[in-house]
Design a protein around this motif. Structure first.
Motif, PDB file in Angstrom:
ATOM      1  N   LEU A 190      72.641  42.014  40.292  1.00  0.00           N
ATOM      2  CA  LEU A 190      71.583  41.616  40.545  1.00  0.00           C
ATOM      3  C   LEU A 190      70.883  43.170  41.467  1.00  0.00           C
ATOM      4  N   ALA A 191      69.563  43.498  40.326  1.00  0.00           N
ATOM      5  CA  ALA A 191      68.936  44.055  40.794  1.00  0.00           C
ATOM      6  C   ALA A 191      67.562  44.405  41.638  1.00  0.00           C
ATOM      7  N   GLY A 192      66.378  44.800  42.141  1.00  0.00           N
ATOM      8  CA  GLY A 192      64.910  44.363  42.032  1.00  0.00           C
ATOM      9  C   GLY A 192      65.510  44.533  43.621  1.00  0.00           C
ATOM     10  N   GLY A 193      63.874  44.862  44.119  1.00  0.00           N
ATOM     11  CA  GLY A 193      63.790  44.139  45.152  1.00  0.00           C
ATOM     12  C   GLY A 193      64.564  45.759  46.220  1.00  0.00           C
ATOM     13  N   GLY A 194      63.798  46.991  45.219  1.00  0.00           N
ATOM     14  CA  GLY A 194      63.968  48.967  45.772  1.00  0.00           C
ATOM     15  C   GLY A 194      65.625  48.435  45.848  1.00  0.00           C
ATOM     16  N   VAL A 195      66.232  47.784  44.538  1.00  0.00           N
ATOM     17  CA  VAL A 195      67.736  47.965  44.848  1.00  0.00           C
ATOM     18  C   VAL A 195      67.860  48.637  42.530  1.00  0.00           C
ATOM     19  N   LYS A 196      67.854  49.569  42.562  1.00  0.00           N
ATOM     20  CA  LYS A 196      68.097  50.291  41.118  1.00  0.00           C
ATOM     21  C   LYS A 196      69.182  49.202  40.094  1.00  0.00           C
ATOM     22  N   ALA A 197      69.586  49.209  38.918  1.00  0.00           N
ATOM     23  CA  ALA A 197      69.726  48.702  38.193  1.00  0.00           C
ATOM     24  C   ALA A 197      71.274  49.366  38.557  1.00  0.00           C
ATOM     25  N   PHE A 198      72.024  48.429  38.107  1.00  0.00           N
ATOM     26  CA  PHE A 198      73.967  49.438  38.246  1.00  0.00           C
ATOM     27  C   PHE A 198      74.397  48.291  38.002  1.00  0.00           C
ATOM     28  N   CYS A 199      75.656  48.643  37.039  1.00  0.00           N
ATOM     29  CA  CYS A 199      77.000  48.515  36.479  1.00  0.00           C
ATOM     30  C   CYS A 199      76.362  47.548  34.838  1.00  0.00           C
ATOM     31  N   ASN A 200      74.784  48.805  34.411  1.00  0.00           N
ATOM     32  CA  ASN A 200      74.761  48.364  33.385  1.00  0.00           C
ATOM     33  C   ASN A 200      75.300  49.468  31.876  1.00  0.00           C
ATOM     34  N   GLY A 201      76.605  48.754  32.007  1.00  0.00           N
ATOM     35  CA  GLY A 201      77.123  49.697  31.130  1.00  0.00           C
ATOM     36  C   GLY A 201      78.318  50.925  31.206  1.00  0.00           C
ATOM     37  N   ALA A 202      77.794  51.354  32.706  1.00  0.00           N
ATOM     38  CA  ALA A 202      78.847  52.199  33.624  1.00  0.00           C
ATOM     39  C   ALA A 202      80.117  50.805  34.308  1.00  0.00           C
ATOM     40  N   ILE A 203      81.736  51.484  34.405  1.00  0.00           N
ATOM     41  CA  ILE A 203      82.438  50.709  35.142  1.00  0.00           C
ATOM     42  C   ILE A 203      82.132  50.630  36.313  1.00  0.00           C
ATOM     43  N   CYS A 204      82.393  49.513  36.500  1.00  0.00           N
ATOM     44  CA  CYS A 204      82.275  48.905  37.933  1.00  0.00           C
ATOM     45  C   CYS A 204      83.249  48.416  38.768  1.00  0.00           C
ATOM     46  N   ARG A 205      83.769  47.719  39.857  1.00  0.00           N
ATOM     47  CA  ARG A 205      84.939  46.989  39.840  1.00  0.00           C
ATOM     48  C   ARG A 205      84.535  45.378  39.949  1.00  0.00           C
ATOM     49  N   SER A 206      85.375  44.472  39.945  1.00  0.00           N
ATOM     50  CA  SER A 206      84.963  43.058  40.002  1.00  0.00           C
ATOM     51  C   SER A 206      86.267  42.907  40.786  1.00  0.00           C
ATOM     52  N   THR A 207      85.901  41.303  41.366  1.00  0.00           N
ATOM     53  CA  THR A 207      86.450  40.635  42.274  1.00  0.00           C
ATOM     54  C   THR A 207      86.603  39.267  41.467  1.00  0.00           C
ATOM     55  N   THR A 208      87.403  38.208  42.142  1.00  0.00           N
ATOM     56  CA  THR A 208      87.192  36.845  41.203  1.00  0.00           C
ATOM     57  C   THR A 208      88.345  36.258  42.912  1.00  0.00           C
ATOM     58  N   ASN A 209      87.864  35.009  42.985  1.00  0.00           N
ATOM     59  CA  ASN A 209      88.939  34.347  44.171  1.00  0.00           C
ATOM     60  C   ASN A 209      87.758  32.826  44.291  1.00  0.00           C
ATOM     61  N   SER A 210      88.793  32.307  45.164  1.00  0.00           N
ATOM     62  CA  SER A 210      88.204  30.295  44.692  1.00  0.00           C
ATOM     63  C   SER A 210      88.149  29.957  46.155  1.00  0.00           C
ATOM     64  N   TYR A 211      88.009  28.522  47.146  1.00  0.00           N
ATOM     65  CA  TYR A 211      88.291  28.460  48.003  1.00  0.00           C
ATOM     66  C   TYR A 211      87.521  27.659  48.176  1.00  0.00           C
ATOM     67  N   GLY A 212      88.157  26.034  48.001  1.00  0.00           N
ATOM     68  CA  GLY A 212      87.862  24.671  48.038  1.00  0.00           C
ATOM     69  C   GLY A 212      87.354  24.736  46.645  1.00  0.00           C
ATOM     70  N   ARG A 213      85.628  24.036  46.951  1.00  0.00           N
ATOM     71  CA  ARG A 213      85.270  23.711  45.208  1.00  0.00           C
ATOM     72  C   ARG A 213      84.464  24.984  45.068  1.00  0.00           C
ATOM     73  N   TYR A 214      84.520  26.157  45.828  1.00  0.00           N
ATOM     74  CA  TYR A 214      83.925  27.201  45.485  1.00  0.00           C
ATOM     75  C   TYR A 214      84.219  28.228  44.550  1.00  0.00           C
ATOM     76  N   ALA A 215      83.895  29.100  43.673  1.00  0.00           N
ATOM     77  CA  ALA A 215      84.667  29.928  43.317  1.00  0.00           C
ATOM     78  C   ALA A 215      83.635  31.333  43.495  1.00  0.00           C
ATOM     79  N   TYR A 216      84.133  32.603  43.395  1.00  0.00           N
ATOM     80  CA  TYR A 216      83.157  33.091  44.364  1.00  0.00           C
ATOM     81  C   TYR A 216      83.925  34.796  43.650  1.00  0.00           C
ATOM     82  N   PHE A 217      83.118  35.570  43.439  1.00  0.00           N
ATOM     83  CA  PHE A 217      83.543  36.459  42.255  1.00  0.00           C
ATOM     84  C   PHE A 217      81.860  37.847  43.075  1.00  0.00           C
ATOM     85  N   THR A 218      82.720  39.298  42.738  1.00  0.00           N
ATOM     86  CA  THR A 218      81.828  40.564  43.653  1.00  0.00           C
ATOM     87  C   THR A 218      82.141  41.448  42.020  1.00  0.00           C
ATOM     88  N   LEU A 219      80.741  41.811  42.027  1.00  0.00           N
ATOM     89  CA  LEU A 219      80.648  43.596  40.829  1.00  0.00           C
ATOM     90  C   LEU A 219      80.215  44.430  42.062  1.00  0.00           C
TER      91      LEU A 219
END
Length: 292
Positions: A218-247
């Motif tokens: 998610l870009a915008g508000g002064g944040v340049k676009a990132f991870c558009n075709g570039a190699i990035c690092r991601s994570t996946t996890n969950s707690y309760g009824r929520y699954a959460y991710f990072t990129l």
């Protein structure tokens, strides 16, 4: 002719009963020696006093010795020779009787915060990106991340990329919230997917454990676009009824490598913060339920 020569002359003792005082008869013409008699009486009185004092002292010593011997005899020869440390401790002493007794009681078990975020039925508090991620920046240890754009949608596929949209849809995702943080040219987008049950979130976590199921940057508000075709690092996890991710990636578009520790640290910090916020949500609802 003389009288009184038929037996021995009697000895007069003023302290002895029936003794006779040697009064002279009128025939010899002698009178009693009063001075000698007084001196003899004083000598006897002084001797008697000394005997009485000495006898009292001996009697006191004898009584004290008898008491000491009685105490030693009561304890026995072995006990008298024991040091203080060998005497019986308080555990050997008789305990007081009649102590009050109380029926055992048990406090109700504390409410589990996770129960309040594991199902839609109990997780009823208001929610949103600004509630899960409040403020304008985030401090984790010595690192300070600036909060950027945010997004919230009930169409979960719009906040996902790769194979994640299909997984979210198949498991009845009801909402996806996203927020981006930046620090020193590194950007992290956090995505939180909401489900009705914990079982659904756990299933998504299992199915999305690959490099192709990622949250959309998610870009915008002064944040340049990132991870558009570039190699990035991601994570996946969950707690309760929520699954959460990072990129996490670089805002200048370069690829992330295993040597880019700043990228890994930023992603881990945001994943940890997301978990803490979801848990705090459960704690707040558990506390409210306990107080009602």
């Amino acid at each position: 002719m003389s009288y009184g020569q038929g037996g021995p002359q009697s000895q007069w003792d003023p302290w002895k009963p029936n003794s006779q005082q040697p009064w002279a008869t009128g025939d010899d013409g002698r009178t009693p020696d009063w001075a000698a008699l007084a001196e003899a009486s004083e000598t006897r009185n002084r001797r008697r006093r000394l005997l009485l004092i000495g006898g009292g002292a001996l009697a006191t010593i004898a009584v004290g010795t008898a008491v000491a011997m009685a105490v030693v005899s009561a304890n026995g020869d072995d006990e008298a020779n024991k040091p203080t440390s060998s005497l019986p401790g308080t555990a050997g002493l008789p305990s007081a009787s009649g102590a009050p007794s109380f029926a055992p009681t048990s406090a109700p078990p504390p409410l589990d915060p996770k129960e309040f975020i594991s199902s839609k039925a109990k997780d009823t508090a208001p929610n949103g990106p600004d509630l899960l991620f409040p403020g304008t920046q985030l401090t984790m240890g010595s690192a300070v991340y600036k909060k950027g754009p945010k997004a919230d949608s009930t169409t979960c596929a719009t906040g996902a990329a790769g194979t994640l949209p299909k997984i979210l849809t198949a498991n009845d995702c009801t909402r996806v919230m996203r927020v981006t943080y930046t620090k020193d040219g590194v950007a992290v987008t956090v995505g939180v997917a909401v489900f009705d049950t914990e079982a659904q979130a756990l299933k998504v976590k299992s199915q999305a454990a690959d490099n192709k199921s990622i949250v959309k940057a998610l870009a915008g508000g002064g944040v340049k676009a990132f991870c558009n075709g570039a190699i990035c690092r991601s994570t996946t996890n969950s707690y309760g009824r929520y699954a959460y991710f990072t990129l996490t990636g670089f805002t200048d578009g370069k690829d992330v490598t295993t040597k880019d520790t700043a990228v890994f640290t930023a992603g881990d910090d945001l994943a940890k913060f997301t978990f803490q916020q979801i848990r705090r949500r459960g704690e707040a609802q558990a506390s409210a339920a306990a107080g009602s």
